[in-house]
Motif scaffolding. Structure first.
Motif, PDB file in Angstrom:
ATOM      1  N   SER A   1      45.210  34.297  35.136  1.00 41.32           N
ATOM      2  CA  SER A   1      44.859  32.706  35.352  1.00 41.32           C
ATOM      3  C   SER A   1      43.672  32.443  35.977  1.00 41.32           C
ATOM      4  O   SER A   1      43.117  31.489  35.793  1.00 41.32           O
ATOM      5  CB  SER A   1      46.142  31.933  35.572  1.00 41.32           C
ATOM      6  N   GLU A   2      43.417  33.355  37.242  1.00 40.45           N
ATOM      7  CA  GLU A   2      42.123  33.186  37.928  1.00 40.45           C
ATOM      8  C   GLU A   2      41.782  34.707  38.295  1.00 40.45           C
ATOM      9  O   GLU A   2      42.602  35.431  38.507  1.00 40.45           O
ATOM     10  CB  GLU A   2      42.185  32.210  39.018  1.00 40.45           C
ATOM     11  N   PRO A   3      40.541  34.887  38.450  1.00 41.38           N
ATOM     12  CA  PRO A   3      40.180  35.982  38.880  1.00 41.38           C
ATOM     13  C   PRO A   3      40.315  36.586  40.405  1.00 41.38           C
ATOM     14  O   PRO A   3      40.479  35.748  41.118  1.00 41.38           O
ATOM     15  CB  PRO A   3      38.567  36.116  38.516  1.00 41.38           C
TER      16      PRO A   3
ATOM     17  N   LEU B   1      41.775  37.610  46.973  1.00 45.14           N
ATOM     18  CA  LEU B   1      41.116  36.193  46.209  1.00 45.14           C
ATOM     19  C   LEU B   1      39.978  36.067  46.796  1.00 45.14           C
ATOM     20  O   LEU B   1      39.757  36.320  47.900  1.00 45.14           O
ATOM     21  CB  LEU B   1      42.028  35.062  46.087  1.00 45.14           C
TER      22      LEU B   1
ATOM     23  N   LYS C   1      45.117  38.758  30.588  1.00 46.41           N
ATOM     24  CA  LYS C   1      44.226  38.231  31.474  1.00 46.41           C
ATOM     25  C   LYS C   1      44.836  37.278  32.764  1.00 46.41           C
ATOM     26  O   LYS C   1      45.676  36.510  32.321  1.00 46.41           O
ATOM     27  CB  LYS C   1      43.182  37.239  30.606  1.00 46.41           C
TER      28      LYS C   1
ATOM     29  N   GLU D   1      38.932  42.431  37.871  1.00 43.70           N
ATOM     30  CA  GLU D   1      39.007  41.488  38.332  1.00 43.70           C
ATOM     31  C   GLU D   1      39.756  40.377  37.630  1.00 43.70           C
ATOM     32  O   GLU D   1      40.447  39.570  38.046  1.00 43.70           O
ATOM     33  CB  GLU D   1      37.832  40.713  39.347  1.00 43.70           C
ATOM     34  N   SER D   2      39.643  40.422  36.500  1.00 39.84           N
ATOM     35  CA  SER D   2      40.056  39.247  35.406  1.00 39.84           C
ATOM     36  C   SER D   2      41.215  39.648  34.531  1.00 39.84           C
ATOM     37  O   SER D   2      41.864  38.648  33.908  1.00 39.84           O
ATOM     38  CB  SER D   2      38.805  38.750  34.526  1.00 39.84           C
TER      39      SER D   2
END
Length: 116
Positions: free
Chosen positions: A44-46, A107, A42, A79-80
């Motif tokens: 840390s941010e999408p 992003l 995963k 995306e994640s």
């Protein structure tokens, strides 16, 4: 070719021990035939869209008395996150594998307004 529409690019990376089967006589070390290990990674941010993901073996601990067979892939990229997948077959004996990964993509642009 993937064309990026954003001026905001993100690069995420990591280094993961996928397995250490020599410690408990796991199937990658003692088994034969088709074998697979996967782990969901995963971010840390999408990302805005699914990024491009590159995988590299950063630690390779294998029995050299047999033919070395390996397949490494990033699957189910979203995306994640993504699935890190290592496969082997035949009589290849794998004690442990560590995988380095890098994801590059757009992003979300904080200056873009959603008027929809």
């Amino acid at each position: 070719m993937k064309k990026l529409r954003s001026s905001v690019l993100g690069i995420a990376n990591g280094d993961e021990v996928l397995f250490e089967d020599f410690t408990d006589d796991g199937e990658m070390w003692t088994g034969r035939g088709q074998r697979e290990r996967r782990r969901r990674i995963k971010f840390s941010e999408p990302f805005e869209r699914p990024p491009t993901v590159q995988l590299n073996i950063s630690l390779w601990d294998m029995d050299a008395s047999n033919i070395l067979r390996a397949d490494l892939a990033a699957e189910a990229v979203t995306e994640s996150g993504f699935d890190m997948v290592f496969r082997t077959w035949g009589d290849t004996r794998v004690a442990r594998i560590r995988i380095a990964w890098t994801a590059i993509g757009e992003l979300p642009d904080p200056d873009t307004w959603d008027v929809g």
